[in-house]
Scaffold this active site. Sequence first.
Site, PDB file in Angstrom:
ATOM      1  N   LEU A  50       0.857  -1.183   0.000  1.00 49.26           N
ATOM      2  CA  LEU A  50       0.000   0.000   0.000  1.00 49.26           C
ATOM      3  C   LEU A  50       0.893   1.233   0.000  1.00 49.26           C
ATOM      4  O   LEU A  50       1.860   1.305   0.765  1.00 49.26           O
ATOM      5  CB  LEU A  50      -0.908   0.006   1.229  1.00 49.26           C
ATOM      6  CG  LEU A  50      -1.831  -1.205   1.369  1.00 49.26           C
ATOM      7  CD1 LEU A  50      -2.573  -1.162   2.696  1.00 49.26           C
ATOM      8  CD2 LEU A  50      -2.801  -1.286   0.211  1.00 49.26           C
ATOM      9  N   ASN A  60       0.701   4.126   1.157  1.00 46.75           N
ATOM     10  CA  ASN A  60       0.828   4.904   2.389  1.00 46.75           C
ATOM     11  C   ASN A  60       1.367   4.101   3.564  1.00 46.75           C
ATOM     12  O   ASN A  60       1.465   4.628   4.671  1.00 46.75           O
ATOM     13  CB  ASN A  60      -0.521   5.527   2.760  1.00 46.75           C
ATOM     14  CG  ASN A  60      -0.949   6.573   1.755  1.00 46.75           C
ATOM     15  OD1 ASN A  60      -0.123   7.284   1.202  1.00 46.75           O
ATOM     16  ND2 ASN A  60      -2.242   6.654   1.506  1.00 46.75           N
ATOM     17  N   CYS A  61       1.725   2.853   3.335  1.00 45.75           N
ATOM     18  CA  CYS A  61       2.232   1.985   4.401  1.00 45.75           C
ATOM     19  C   CYS A  61       3.697   2.328   4.698  1.00 45.75           C
ATOM     20  O   CYS A  61       4.537   2.325   3.794  1.00 45.75           O
ATOM     21  CB  CYS A  61       2.109   0.526   3.955  1.00 45.75           C
ATOM     22  SG  CYS A  61       2.954  -0.651   5.033  1.00 45.75           S
ATOM     23  N   SER A  62       4.008   2.627   5.945  1.00 45.28           N
ATOM     24  CA  SER A  62       5.380   3.009   6.305  1.00 45.28           C
ATOM     25  C   SER A  62       6.365   1.869   6.085  1.00 45.28           C
ATOM     26  O   SER A  62       7.511   2.108   5.688  1.00 45.28           O
ATOM     27  CB  SER A  62       5.431   3.501   7.754  1.00 45.28           C
ATOM     28  OG  SER A  62       5.019   2.481   8.640  1.00 45.28           O
ATOM     29  N   LYS A  76       7.153   1.808   2.449  1.00 48.46           N
ATOM     30  CA  LYS A  76       8.037   2.931   2.129  1.00 48.46           C
ATOM     31  C   LYS A  76       9.475   2.609   2.528  1.00 48.46           C
ATOM     32  O   LYS A  76      10.413   2.918   1.794  1.00 48.46           O
ATOM     33  CB  LYS A  76       7.560   4.202   2.826  1.00 48.46           C
ATOM     34  CG  LYS A  76       6.279   4.773   2.248  1.00 48.46           C
ATOM     35  CD  LYS A  76       5.845   5.999   3.029  1.00 48.46           C
ATOM     36  CE  LYS A  76       4.530   6.547   2.520  1.00 48.46           C
ATOM     37  NZ  LYS A  76       4.088   7.726   3.280  1.00 48.46           N
TER      38      LYS A  76
END
Length: 115
Positions: A7, A9-11, A14
């Site tokens: 995803l 926006n998943c840290s 990232k």
Amino acid sequence: MVTIFGLKNCSTCKNALKWLNDHHITHTFIDYRDHPIPATDLTAWAQQLGGWAKLVNRASPTWRQLPETSKSPESDEDWLQLIAEYPTLVRRPVTVDAHHVSVGFKADAYAQRFA
């Protein structure tokens, strides 16, 4: 070629993407909310990882909020239906190359895998 499924926006995703960039490893990222993972891929990944329990994050808030009746899938079809309805149940990121599939990100594990 390495493909990362997760995803945007998943840290953790990232962090995995940053690690790959920092180590100059060519990769593609696929957000599985925007591009759902084909059932054949999910089934193959679950088999390679040792079962659906390894692919699905049963400690996630999404899992905890499921009705109790949904927490006991009995077949591949049940798991696939659950993931289709709740894609965030898949552990993140899923890292796939020609020989291996893994879930999650740890810098040490990536260093060993991509050495």
